[in-house]
Design an enzyme around this catalytic site. Structure first.
Site, PDB file in Angstrom:
ATOM      1  N   SER A  16      63.366 -17.623  41.159  1.00 50.72           N
ATOM      2  CA  SER A  16      63.692 -16.311  40.596  1.00 50.72           C
ATOM      3  C   SER A  16      63.760 -16.313  39.079  1.00 50.72           C
ATOM      4  O   SER A  16      63.810 -15.253  38.458  1.00 50.72           O
ATOM      5  CB  SER A  16      65.021 -15.820  41.162  1.00 50.72           C
ATOM      6  N   ASP A  32      65.671 -10.842  32.045  1.00 50.46           N
ATOM      7  CA  ASP A  32      66.164  -9.807  32.940  1.00 50.46           C
ATOM      8  C   ASP A  32      67.329  -9.053  32.312  1.00 50.46           C
ATOM      9  O   ASP A  32      67.690  -9.271  31.158  1.00 50.46           O
ATOM     10  CB  ASP A  32      66.536 -10.405  34.296  1.00 50.46           C
ATOM     11  N   GLU A  79      65.330 -22.352  39.967  1.00 47.16           N
ATOM     12  CA  GLU A  79      65.132 -21.351  41.017  1.00 47.16           C
ATOM     13  C   GLU A  79      63.842 -20.590  40.758  1.00 47.16           C
ATOM     14  O   GLU A  79      63.531 -20.269  39.604  1.00 47.16           O
ATOM     15  CB  GLU A  79      66.285 -20.343  41.029  1.00 47.16           C
ATOM     16  N   ASP A  86      70.550  -9.028  32.476  1.00 45.75           N
ATOM     17  CA  ASP A  86      71.738  -9.669  31.912  1.00 45.75           C
ATOM     18  C   ASP A  86      71.425 -11.020  31.276  1.00 45.75           C
ATOM     19  O   ASP A  86      72.336 -11.773  30.942  1.00 45.75           O
ATOM     20  CB  ASP A  86      72.840  -9.810  32.964  1.00 45.75           C
ATOM     21  N   HIS A  99      66.124 -18.389  37.368  1.00 48.29           N
ATOM     22  CA  HIS A  99      67.369 -19.024  36.936  1.00 48.29           C
ATOM     23  C   HIS A  99      67.095 -20.510  36.698  1.00 48.29           C
ATOM     24  O   HIS A  99      66.501 -21.188  37.552  1.00 48.29           O
ATOM     25  CB  HIS A  99      68.451 -18.906  38.009  1.00 48.29           C
ATOM     26  N   SER A 132      73.042  -7.215  36.853  1.00 54.89           N
ATOM     27  CA  SER A 132      72.045  -8.272  36.786  1.00 54.89           C
ATOM     28  C   SER A 132      70.652  -7.650  36.691  1.00 54.89           C
ATOM     29  O   SER A 132      70.409  -6.786  35.855  1.00 54.89           O
ATOM     30  CB  SER A 132      72.183  -9.205  37.989  1.00 54.89           C
TER      31      SER A 132
END
Length: 497
Positions: free
Chosen positions: A344, A257, A342, A259, A346, A120
């Protein structure tokens, strides 16, 4: 043979016997440092355990398997595949892939299961597997605990009927699915930042296909990551994206990122927009198309999903839930939400926008759609239209995997005691402490500070936000950090304000 919890490299045992550190079985996927915490025989044992888990659940014994672009991921995937075949599973190997491409393959190939070998956004030296059975879901705590017990208990079963085939064309089908018939009707110059990671083989081609002018930023595949680790939550990558926007006059920057399941955004002025604020922008746009929709936000996200007047006018509902891609995917599906967001990076876009899994490429297309639907607006206009809040980036102080949950439990208790005693945080009274995932300390004006344990790395996670001022945001962080610092096991932050 039961896997050893540790083994010394360059020994007969290391090459012939499985070694798996138990801490690698996390809340919603598996992550290890390779080869310090797992070896190739250990990865084969994991594959045999995953195949056994499928067989026990009565799934058709077929699985789609992919790997990210790192120099060791192919060998790890092959070791995983060997174990799956030993368990009687027929493997459909889709080759190098993004995590969302693997999730797509589960639909495209009608596979009952998926396993994606990826570290990831973790730096080189890490590996892991994201896996799932009930599409678009991935393993949560229950499934991970079951898998852990099978693997570490040497309960993986050998069965006949396993096999392996390479499936061609999934990448092209994935890009076709993302682009569809959408083409931009306005000119957009997009900085495409991939940090030399796997998304380099996808994002520039996708953006060009929908008609964007691509300004590449570290888009040459290089698994040494010579510039920085591809992580659009890290300020290092966001700052670099902002620099190129300012230098080129681009309309926005999109960063991905390692992945490809996350997306970071910088607007046309070079302002970095944290992903939760991008989520509010998307919720405003999608809320107009789908009035009354429900949106899920993770506990690290801005309070605007509930407080934004425009979202309130549209009658949308906000649901705050546990951080983590598996937790969020499951929550979006369970309550029939249109999307989940999210901090982050996502994003979980459900039907009719997406399929419910997190996909940074899908987000890139949808943001271009939003700008196309609003030709009079630039990305900065959409950002400035939001109520102003001041928030920190996601900050992660070190805390070992074997002790972080106990440490967090004590911190949560101290924060709850502080609230019960009528003490303040950042100079304001505490309204309540929400403990659905760590502790989100909410103050009387809606400001908040969060501390939780990372599910992926040996860290705690800290985020703060104020609707009043940067000074208040910094004061909240200072008080929250003072409580965190009462725990000697907590180390230095990866980044801070």
């Amino acid at each position: 043979m039961r896997p050893h919890p540790e083994s010394r490299p360059n020994t007969w045992e290391f090459l012939s016997e499985p070694m798996i550190a138990p801490t690698g079985f996390r809340e919603y996927d598996a992550r290890w440092r390779y080869p310090e915490e797992i070896n190739l025989p250990g990865m084969t044992a994991l594959g045999r355990g995953l195949g056994t888990q499928m067989q026990r659940r009565g799934l058709r014994p077929e699985i789609a398997v992919g790997n990210d672009y790192r120099d060791y991921s192919l060998a790890i995937k092959q070791a995983l595949i060997l174990g799956l075949v030993q368990a009687g599973i027929r493997v459909k190997d889709i080759g190098p892939a993004l995590s969302p491409m693997a999730y797509f393959a589960q639909f495209h190939l009608d596979a009952p299961a998926v396993a994606m070998v990826t570290a990831s956004h973790n730096p080189n030296g890490w590996t892991g597997v994201k896996m799932g059975f009930e599409r678009p879901l991935t393993h949560g705590p229950e499934e991970m605990a079951e898998l852990r017990d099978i693997v570490l208990g040497d309960a993986g079963e050998h069965r006949e009927g396993g096999g392996w085939e390479v499936v061609e064309g999934v990448r092209d089908a994935y890009l076709d699915d993302l682009a569809g018939d959408f083409r931009l009707s306005r000119k957009l110059r997009v900085v495409c930042a991939t940090g030399n990671g796997t998304a380099s083989a996808f994002a520039p081609a996708l953006l060009e296909r929908i008609g964007a002018e691509v300004i590449p930023l570290h888009t040459a595949l290089d698994y040494a990551f010579p510039n920085y680790n591809p992580n659009p939550e890290a300020m290092e990558m966001l700052h670099d994206m902002a620099r190129v926007v300012r230098e080129t006059g681009a309309d926005l920057a999109l960063g991905f990122d390692g992945d490809g399941d996350r997306c970071g955004v910088v607007d046309d002025t070079g302002e970095e927009i944290f992903a939760d604020k991008v989520g509010v922008i998307m919720a405003r746009d999608l809320g107009k198309l789908h009035p009354g929709a429900t949106f899920v936000a993770d506990v690290k996200s801005t309070g605007l999903f509930a407080a934004d007047p425009e979202l309130q006018k549209l009658g949308v509902k906000a649901d705050y839930w546990k951080t983590g891609h598996s937790h969020m995917k499951r929550r979006v599906k369970e309550i029939g939400a249109l999307a989940g967001f999210e901090k982050s990076g996502h994003y979980f876009l459900a039907e009719p926008v997406g399929r419910g899994y997190d996909d940074g490429m899908r987000v890139a297309v949808e943001l271009c759609r939003i700008l196309d639907r609003n030709p009079e607006s630039r990305m900065s206009d959409l950002r400035k239209a939001l109520p102003r809040t001041w928030s920190t980036p996601t900050m992660s102080p070190f805390c070992g995997d074997t002790e972080k949950y106990e440490v967090l439990g004590r911190i949560v208790g101290k924060l709850e005691a502080r609230a019960e005693a009528g003490e303040t945080i950042g100079g304001r009274p505490i309204d309540r402490v929400v403990t659905v995932n760590g502790a989100r300390v909410i103050l009387d004006n809606g400001a908040w500070g969060l501390v939780r344990a990372s599910s992926n790395t040996p860290n705690l996670v800290v985020v703060c936000e104020s609707p009043e001022s940067e000074d208040e945001m910094r004061a909240i962080f200072a008080d929250l950090d003072a409580v965190i610092r009462t725990e000697p096991a907590v180390g230095e932050y990866d980044q801070t304000i």
